[in-house]
Design an enzyme around this catalytic site. Sequence first.
Site, PDB file in Angstrom:
ATOM      1  N   HIS A 236     -18.710  14.166  38.905  1.00  0.00           N
ATOM      2  CA  HIS A 236     -18.258  12.817  38.555  1.00  0.00           C
ATOM      3  C   HIS A 236     -17.377  12.286  39.669  1.00  0.00           C
ATOM      4  O   HIS A 236     -16.475  12.995  40.134  1.00  0.00           O
ATOM      5  CB  HIS A 236     -17.482  12.821  37.236  1.00  0.00           C
ATOM      6  CG  HIS A 236     -18.321  13.277  36.096  1.00  0.00           C
ATOM      7  ND1 HIS A 236     -19.298  12.485  35.545  1.00  0.00           N
ATOM      8  CD2 HIS A 236     -18.386  14.469  35.456  1.00  0.00           C
ATOM      9  CE1 HIS A 236     -19.909  13.166  34.594  1.00  0.00           C
ATOM     10  NE2 HIS A 236     -19.388  14.375  34.527  1.00  0.00           N
TER      11      HIS A 236
ATOM     12  N   PRO B  43     -27.657   6.724  34.864  1.00  0.00           N
ATOM     13  CA  PRO B  43     -27.561   5.278  34.717  1.00  0.00           C
ATOM     14  C   PRO B  43     -26.402   4.641  35.473  1.00  0.00           C
ATOM     15  O   PRO B  43     -25.296   5.189  35.510  1.00  0.00           O
ATOM     16  CB  PRO B  43     -27.345   5.099  33.206  1.00  0.00           C
ATOM     17  CG  PRO B  43     -27.965   6.301  32.598  1.00  0.00           C
ATOM     18  CD  PRO B  43     -27.780   7.419  33.580  1.00  0.00           C
ATOM     19  N   ASN B  44     -26.701   3.497  36.057  1.00  0.00           N
ATOM     20  CA  ASN B  44     -25.731   2.619  36.739  1.00  0.00           C
ATOM     21  C   ASN B  44     -25.256   3.139  38.089  1.00  0.00           C
ATOM     22  O   ASN B  44     -24.521   2.444  38.793  1.00  0.00           O
ATOM     23  CB  ASN B  44     -24.516   2.313  35.832  1.00  0.00           C
ATOM     24  CG  ASN B  44     -24.927   1.548  34.595  1.00  0.00           C
ATOM     25  OD1 ASN B  44     -25.610   0.535  34.707  1.00  0.00           O
ATOM     26  ND2 ASN B  44     -24.563   2.037  33.427  1.00  0.00           N
TER      27      ASN B  44
ATOM     28  N   GLU C 135     -22.177  19.838  37.714  1.00  0.00           N
ATOM     29  CA  GLU C 135     -21.954  18.480  37.192  1.00  0.00           C
ATOM     30  C   GLU C 135     -20.906  17.783  38.062  1.00  0.00           C
ATOM     31  O   GLU C 135     -19.828  18.325  38.280  1.00  0.00           O
ATOM     32  CB  GLU C 135     -21.461  18.606  35.747  1.00  0.00           C
ATOM     33  CG  GLU C 135     -21.111  17.297  35.087  1.00  0.00           C
ATOM     34  CD  GLU C 135     -20.485  17.513  33.693  1.00  0.00           C
ATOM     35  OE1 GLU C 135     -20.520  18.651  33.149  1.00  0.00           O
ATOM     36  OE2 GLU C 135     -19.937  16.539  33.163  1.00  0.00           O
TER      37      GLU C 135
ATOM     38  N   ARG D  70     -20.205  -1.644  41.882  1.00  0.00           N
ATOM     39  CA  ARG D  70     -19.551  -1.520  40.570  1.00  0.00           C
ATOM     40  C   ARG D  70     -18.152  -0.898  40.720  1.00  0.00           C
ATOM     41  O   ARG D  70     -17.990   0.065  41.463  1.00  0.00           O
ATOM     42  CB  ARG D  70     -20.424  -0.705  39.598  1.00  0.00           C
ATOM     43  CG  ARG D  70     -20.406   0.797  39.793  1.00  0.00           C
ATOM     44  CD  ARG D  70     -21.341   1.545  38.854  1.00  0.00           C
ATOM     45  NE  ARG D  70     -20.826   1.740  37.531  1.00  0.00           N
ATOM     46  CZ  ARG D  70     -20.965   2.890  36.832  1.00  0.00           C
ATOM     47  NH1 ARG D  70     -21.607   3.925  37.356  1.00  0.00           N
ATOM     48  NH2 ARG D  70     -20.488   2.973  35.623  1.00  0.00           N
TER      49      ARG D  70
ATOM     50  N   ALA E 107     -22.984   7.745  32.167  1.00  0.00           N
ATOM     51  CA  ALA E 107     -22.490   7.743  30.785  1.00  0.00           C
ATOM     52  C   ALA E 107     -23.265   8.703  29.875  1.00  0.00           C
ATOM     53  O   ALA E 107     -22.771   9.079  28.808  1.00  0.00           O
ATOM     54  CB  ALA E 107     -22.533   6.327  30.217  1.00  0.00           C
TER      55      ALA E 107
ATOM     56  N   TYR F 207     -14.974   3.953  41.549  1.00  0.00           N
ATOM     57  CA  TYR F 207     -16.102   4.751  42.045  1.00  0.00           C
ATOM     58  C   TYR F 207     -16.232   4.766  43.566  1.00  0.00           C
ATOM     59  O   TYR F 207     -17.089   5.479  44.106  1.00  0.00           O
ATOM     60  CB  TYR F 207     -17.406   4.241  41.413  1.00  0.00           C
ATOM     61  CG  TYR F 207     -17.412   4.384  39.902  1.00  0.00           C
ATOM     62  CD1 TYR F 207     -17.255   5.635  39.309  1.00  0.00           C
ATOM     63  CD2 TYR F 207     -17.551   3.276  39.075  1.00  0.00           C
ATOM     64  CE1 TYR F 207     -17.244   5.771  37.934  1.00  0.00           C
ATOM     65  CE2 TYR F 207     -17.546   3.402  37.697  1.00  0.00           C
ATOM     66  CZ  TYR F 207     -17.386   4.659  37.128  1.00  0.00           C
ATOM     67  OH  TYR F 207     -17.377   4.795  35.761  1.00  0.00           O
TER      68      TYR F 207
ATOM     69  N   ASN G  11     -25.009  13.936  38.424  1.00  0.00           N
ATOM     70  CA  ASN G  11     -24.006  13.037  37.852  1.00  0.00           C
ATOM     71  C   ASN G  11     -24.750  12.245  36.780  1.00  0.00           C
ATOM     72  O   ASN G  11     -25.508  11.327  37.094  1.00  0.00           O
ATOM     73  CB  ASN G  11     -23.427  12.100  38.904  1.00  0.00           C
ATOM     74  CG  ASN G  11     -22.357  11.185  38.305  1.00  0.00           C
ATOM     75  OD1 ASN G  11     -22.220  11.081  37.088  1.00  0.00           O
ATOM     76  ND2 ASN G  11     -21.609  10.512  39.161  1.00  0.00           N
TER      77      ASN G  11
ATOM     78  N   ARG H 196      -9.251   8.879  31.835  1.00  0.00           N
ATOM     79  CA  ARG H 196      -9.692   7.491  31.673  1.00  0.00           C
ATOM     80  C   ARG H 196      -9.753   7.197  30.169  1.00  0.00           C
ATOM     81  O   ARG H 196      -8.928   7.709  29.427  1.00  0.00           O
ATOM     82  CB  ARG H 196     -11.056   7.307  32.359  1.00  0.00           C
ATOM     83  CG  ARG H 196     -10.994   7.524  33.883  1.00  0.00           C
ATOM     84  CD  ARG H 196     -12.327   7.261  34.548  1.00  0.00           C
ATOM     85  NE  ARG H 196     -12.772   5.887  34.345  1.00  0.00           N
ATOM     86  CZ  ARG H 196     -14.028   5.464  34.579  1.00  0.00           C
ATOM     87  NH1 ARG H 196     -14.930   6.320  35.043  1.00  0.00           N
ATOM     88  NH2 ARG H 196     -14.368   4.208  34.375  1.00  0.00           N
TER      89      ARG H 196
HETATM   90  C1  DQA Z   1     -19.185   8.807  36.015  1.00  0.00           C
HETATM   91  C2  DQA Z   1     -18.233   8.724  34.806  1.00  0.00           C
HETATM   92  C3  DQA Z   1     -18.955   8.203  33.574  1.00  0.00           C
HETATM   93  O1  DQA Z   1     -18.050   8.126  32.483  1.00  0.00           O
HETATM   94  C4  DQA Z   1     -19.516   6.823  33.845  1.00  0.00           C
HETATM   95  O2  DQA Z   1     -20.230   6.368  32.720  1.00  0.00           O
HETATM   96  C5  DQA Z   1     -20.342   6.776  35.074  1.00  0.00           C
HETATM   97  C6  DQA Z   1     -19.894   7.485  36.258  1.00  0.00           C
HETATM   98  C7  DQA Z   1     -18.458   9.204  37.313  1.00  0.00           C
HETATM   99  O3  DQA Z   1     -19.137   9.523  38.277  1.00  0.00           O
HETATM  100  O4  DQA Z   1     -17.219   9.164  37.362  1.00  0.00           O
HETATM  101  O5  DQA Z   1     -21.356   6.078  35.133  1.00  0.00           O
HETATM  102  O6  DQA Z   1     -20.154   9.812  35.744  1.00  0.00           O
END
Ligand code: DQA
Length: 148
Positions: free
Chosen positions: A99, A9-10, A97, A17, A76, A22, A73, A106
């Site tokens: 990020h 998501p996102n 995994e 964003r 959240a 990011y 990735n 954070r």
């Molecule tokens: C993320 C970290 C997560 O906490 C966040 O919700 C994201 C991006 C990262 O790539 O740093 O959407 O996975």
Amino acid sequence: MRVLVIHGPNLNMLGKREKSIYGEKTLDEINALLRKEAQTLNVELATFQSNHEGALIDFIQEQADSAQGIIINPGALTHYGFSLLDALVDSKLPVIEVHLSDIYHREEWRAKSVIAPIAEQQIIGLGWKGYINALQVLASGLKAKTSH
Ligand code: DQA
């Protein structure tokens, strides 16, 4: 060798964003950089993004049999996505995994990953380069396995 690259998501909003966290690159740009690296490593990629946990699970279930590894990735969902975790376990594939940010430095709620216990490796805080790193790690691990 075929690798699934899954963005949760996102992550479709990358480039817009919270750029200071990011980075500036869009998801398309990151996928293109990954494809370039994949060519060098002789790896086939299948990339997928969704804002919906069920769609991510459907993709894993549909694709797992024709893949040898997963880079994910989970956004959240990292912090509470137990159905996604189950689907990754059921895939029986090695999982890396990724990020973009350092989730351990954070907000407190980000410091817990439900995916981490089943991931072969977690790559955090390297921005888009973390994905390239993940592909290199996965490809060299898979090549080592097949050469035995
Ligand atoms: C993320 C970290 C997560 O906490 C966040 O919700 C994201 C991006 C990262 O790539 O740093 O959407 O996975």
